[in-house]
Every structure is written in structure tokens, then in C-alpha cells.
Design a protein around this motif. Structure first.
Motif, PDB file in Angstrom:
ATOM      1  N   TYR A   1       0.835  -1.195   0.000  1.00 10.60           N
ATOM      2  CA  TYR A   1       0.000   0.000   0.000  1.00 10.60           C
ATOM      3  C   TYR A   1       0.876   1.253   0.000  1.00 10.60           C
ATOM      4  N   ARG A   2       1.304   1.636  -1.181  1.00 10.94           N
ATOM      5  CA  ARG A   2       2.100   2.831  -1.407  1.00 10.94           C
ATOM      6  C   ARG A   2       1.736   3.408  -2.776  1.00 10.94           C
ATOM      7  N   PRO A   3       1.839   4.739  -2.976  1.00 10.73           N
ATOM      8  CA  PRO A   3       1.377   5.352  -4.224  1.00 10.73           C
ATOM      9  C   PRO A   3       2.152   4.942  -5.470  1.00 10.73           C
ATOM     10  N   TRP A   4       3.348   4.408  -5.327  1.00  9.73           N
ATOM     11  CA  TRP A   4       4.130   3.976  -6.481  1.00  9.73           C
ATOM     12  C   TRP A   4       3.764   2.566  -6.937  1.00  9.73           C
ATOM     13  N   GLN A   5       2.958   1.880  -6.188  1.00  7.61           N
ATOM     14  CA  GLN A   5       2.616   0.487  -6.473  1.00  7.61           C
ATOM     15  C   GLN A   5       1.370   0.429  -7.343  1.00  7.61           C
ATOM     16  N   ARG A   6       1.409  -0.379  -8.353  1.00  9.50           N
ATOM     17  CA  ARG A   6       0.348  -0.477  -9.365  1.00  9.50           C
ATOM     18  C   ARG A   6      -1.050  -0.555  -8.763  1.00  9.50           C
ATOM     19  N   GLY A   7      -1.253  -1.449  -7.824  1.00  4.40           N
ATOM     20  CA  GLY A   7      -2.582  -1.636  -7.262  1.00  4.40           C
ATOM     21  C   GLY A   7      -3.052  -0.493  -6.390  1.00  4.40           C
ATOM     22  N   ALA A   8      -2.128   0.149  -5.693  1.00  3.27           N
ATOM     23  CA  ALA A   8      -2.499   1.195  -4.746  1.00  3.27           C
ATOM     24  C   ALA A   8      -2.577   2.585  -5.377  1.00  3.27           C
ATOM     25  N   ALA A   9      -1.946   2.769  -6.503  1.00  3.92           N
ATOM     26  CA  ALA A   9      -1.841   4.103  -7.101  1.00  3.92           C
ATOM     27  C   ALA A   9      -3.191   4.792  -7.281  1.00  3.92           C
ATOM     28  N   GLY A  10      -4.188   4.052  -7.729  1.00  4.63           N
ATOM     29  CA  GLY A  10      -5.494   4.648  -7.968  1.00  4.63           C
ATOM     30  C   GLY A  10      -6.405   4.662  -6.754  1.00  4.63           C
ATOM     31  N   HIS A  11      -6.010   3.989  -5.694  1.00  6.74           N
ATOM     32  CA  HIS A  11      -6.858   3.911  -4.501  1.00  6.74           C
ATOM     33  C   HIS A  11      -6.914   5.278  -3.826  1.00  6.74           C
ATOM     34  N   ASN A  12      -8.116   5.801  -3.680  1.00  6.25           N
ATOM     35  CA  ASN A  12      -8.326   7.132  -3.081  1.00  6.25           C
ATOM     36  C   ASN A  12      -7.491   8.219  -3.757  1.00  6.25           C
ATOM     37  N   ASN A  13      -7.277   8.076  -5.071  1.00  6.96           N
ATOM     38  CA  ASN A  13      -6.512   9.062  -5.852  1.00  6.96           C
ATOM     39  C   ASN A  13      -5.095   9.269  -5.330  1.00  6.96           C
ATOM     40  N   TRP A  14      -4.519   8.248  -4.740  1.00  4.49           N
ATOM     41  CA  TRP A  14      -3.234   8.392  -4.071  1.00  4.49           C
ATOM     42  C   TRP A  14      -2.133   8.886  -5.005  1.00  4.49           C
ATOM     43  N   ALA A  15      -2.032   8.341  -6.199  1.00 10.26           N
ATOM     44  CA  ALA A  15      -0.987   8.768  -7.128  1.00 10.26           C
ATOM     45  C   ALA A  15      -1.165  10.233  -7.533  1.00 10.26           C
ATOM     46  N   ARG A  16      -2.398  10.651  -7.702  1.00 10.19           N
ATOM     47  CA  ARG A  16      -2.648  12.054  -8.059  1.00 10.19           C
ATOM     48  C   ARG A  16      -2.312  12.981  -6.902  1.00 10.19           C
TER      49      ARG A  16
ATOM     50  N   ARG B   1      -0.109  12.345  -4.514  1.00  7.64           N
ATOM     51  CA  ARG B   1       1.323  12.233  -4.194  1.00  7.64           C
ATOM     52  C   ARG B   1       2.141  11.980  -5.459  1.00  7.64           C
ATOM     53  N   PRO B   2       2.155  12.937  -6.391  1.00  7.05           N
ATOM     54  CA  PRO B   2       2.903  12.710  -7.629  1.00  7.05           C
ATOM     55  C   PRO B   2       4.401  12.504  -7.396  1.00  7.05           C
ATOM     56  N   ASP B   3       4.906  12.995  -6.275  1.00  2.00           N
ATOM     57  CA  ASP B   3       6.316  12.789  -5.951  1.00  2.00           C
ATOM     58  C   ASP B   3       6.638  11.322  -5.688  1.00  2.00           C
ATOM     59  N   LEU B   4       5.627  10.544  -5.317  1.00  2.00           N
ATOM     60  CA  LEU B   4       5.818   9.119  -5.033  1.00  2.00           C
ATOM     61  C   LEU B   4       5.120   8.203  -6.033  1.00  2.00           C
ATOM     62  N   ALA B   5       4.445   8.776  -6.990  1.00  2.00           N
ATOM     63  CA  ALA B   5       3.686   7.973  -7.959  1.00  2.00           C
ATOM     64  C   ALA B   5       4.604   7.452  -9.070  1.00  2.00           C
ATOM     65  N   TRP B   6       4.249   6.287  -9.579  1.00  2.00           N
ATOM     66  CA  TRP B   6       4.976   5.739 -10.724  1.00  2.00           C
ATOM     67  C   TRP B   6       4.568   6.478 -11.978  1.00  2.00           C
ATOM     68  N   HIS B   7       5.516   6.715 -12.867  1.00  2.00           N
ATOM     69  CA  HIS B   7       5.241   7.172 -14.228  1.00  2.00           C
ATOM     70  C   HIS B   7       6.292   6.527 -15.129  1.00  2.00           C
TER      71      HIS B   7
END
Length: 166
Positions: free
Chosen positions: A114-129, A131-137
Motif C-alpha cells: 500500500y504505497r502510491p508507487w505500487q500499481r494496485g495502490a496508485a489509484g486507490h483514493n486518488n493516491w498517485a494524483r 502524491r505525484p512525488d511518489l507515484a509511478w510514471h
């Protein structure tokens, strides 16, 4: 399979595994690849505390679609060939308990770490959006995720040292 028959996601992953930054992490003893069979690879990460303690942790990464989508990452027990039970508050640092907790993506599908860089968690509760500093791209290197796993294992090593000193 001839080199020109290797799918793009596999070729890209293998190029990332050969990058200097990834190899340096291996040479410095931060992580070791235990098994690789595309799209899966399993690693042992050797976290370190400032007091000299260490904490090895194993993870499995599923890298189909890489790098367009980030890896699915889960805590792993190579000997069992399965994800171990989540660690409780009496066995792990709060950040580890949170990262390795049991949670579900899309109903009953386990969502991975459960971290914003992880595929499954990225979209959960808009986490990647959020925390763009921790999101995968797709411009990130695989080493980014390995460093995140190293930080988690190091937090656990520090927590274990603080518990031992108490």
C-alpha cells in the motif's frame, strides 16, 4: 526466443535491470535478485539502520506492461512461494504495518503493497494524483521502486534496533 522476439515490456525491464543504478544497489548490498522469470522477479532487500542493524525482506514484482504501468509489488516469502501474513504492530514499524496491510482493490483482489508507487495502490483514493512525488510514471527507473523498498526495510531495521535498545 530470439532477442528481436522479446516483448517490449520484457526488453525494457531487462534494460532497467542492467542499468548502473540498479547494479550499484546490488553491488552495495541493498538488494539481490533471487529469481527472475518474466513478468515476475523476486528480490531480497537488505534494510540497514543507522545503528548497524539489518533487516532482510523479500518482495515479488510483477512487471507486465512495464514501464507504461508500474510493477505490482507484494511482500513475499520465497521459501513458501507465497505472500506472508501482514505483520502486526508488535512485530513491525508503523510504516511497515501500513505498507503490508491486507487491503483489497476492486472488491476481493489483494492490492499489493500500500504505497502510491505500487500499481494496485496508485489509484486507490486518488493516491498517485495526490502524491505525484511518489507515484509511478513511465519515465521513472525500476531503481526508484527498489529504493522505496530499501527505505521500508531500513525503517524496519531501525524499529528493530530501537526495540532491542529499550
Amino acid at each position: 526466443m530470439a532477442d528481436d522476439d522479446v516483448p517490449g515490456d520484457q526488453a525494457t525491464l531487462e534494460a532497467h535491470l542492467r542499468k548502473t543504478s540498479f547494479c550499484a544497489g546490488t553491488e552495495e548490498g541493498r538488494w539481490a535478485v533471487l529469481r527472475y522469470e518474466f513478468p515476475l522477479f523476486e528480490v531480497r532487500v537488505f534494510g540497514r539502520s543507522l545503528l548497524g542493524g539489518t533487516c532482510p525482506m523479500e518482495f515479488q514484482l510483477r512487471c507486465d506492461g512495464f514501464p507504461a504501468i508500474g510493477p505490482f509489488v507484494q511482500h513475499w516469502d520465497l521459501a513458501l512461494g507465497a505472500r506472508p501474513a501482514p505483520l502486526g504492530a508488535d512485530k513491525a514499524a508503523p510504516s511497515i504495518v501500513d505498507a503490508l496491510k491486507e487491503w483489497h482493490e476492486h472488491g476481493n483482489i489483494y492490492g499489493g503493497i500500500y504505497r502510491p508507487w505500487q500499481r494496485g495502490a496508485a489509484g486507490h483514493n486518488n493516491w498517485a494524483r495526490l502524491r505525484p512525488d511518489l507515484a509511478w510514471h513511465p519515465r521513472r527507473e525500476l531503481t526508484f521502486i527498489m529504493e522505496q523498498l530499501y527505505a521500508l526495510a531500513s525503517e524496519q531495521a531501525s524499529w528493530l534496533d530501537s526495540r532491542a535498545a529499550a
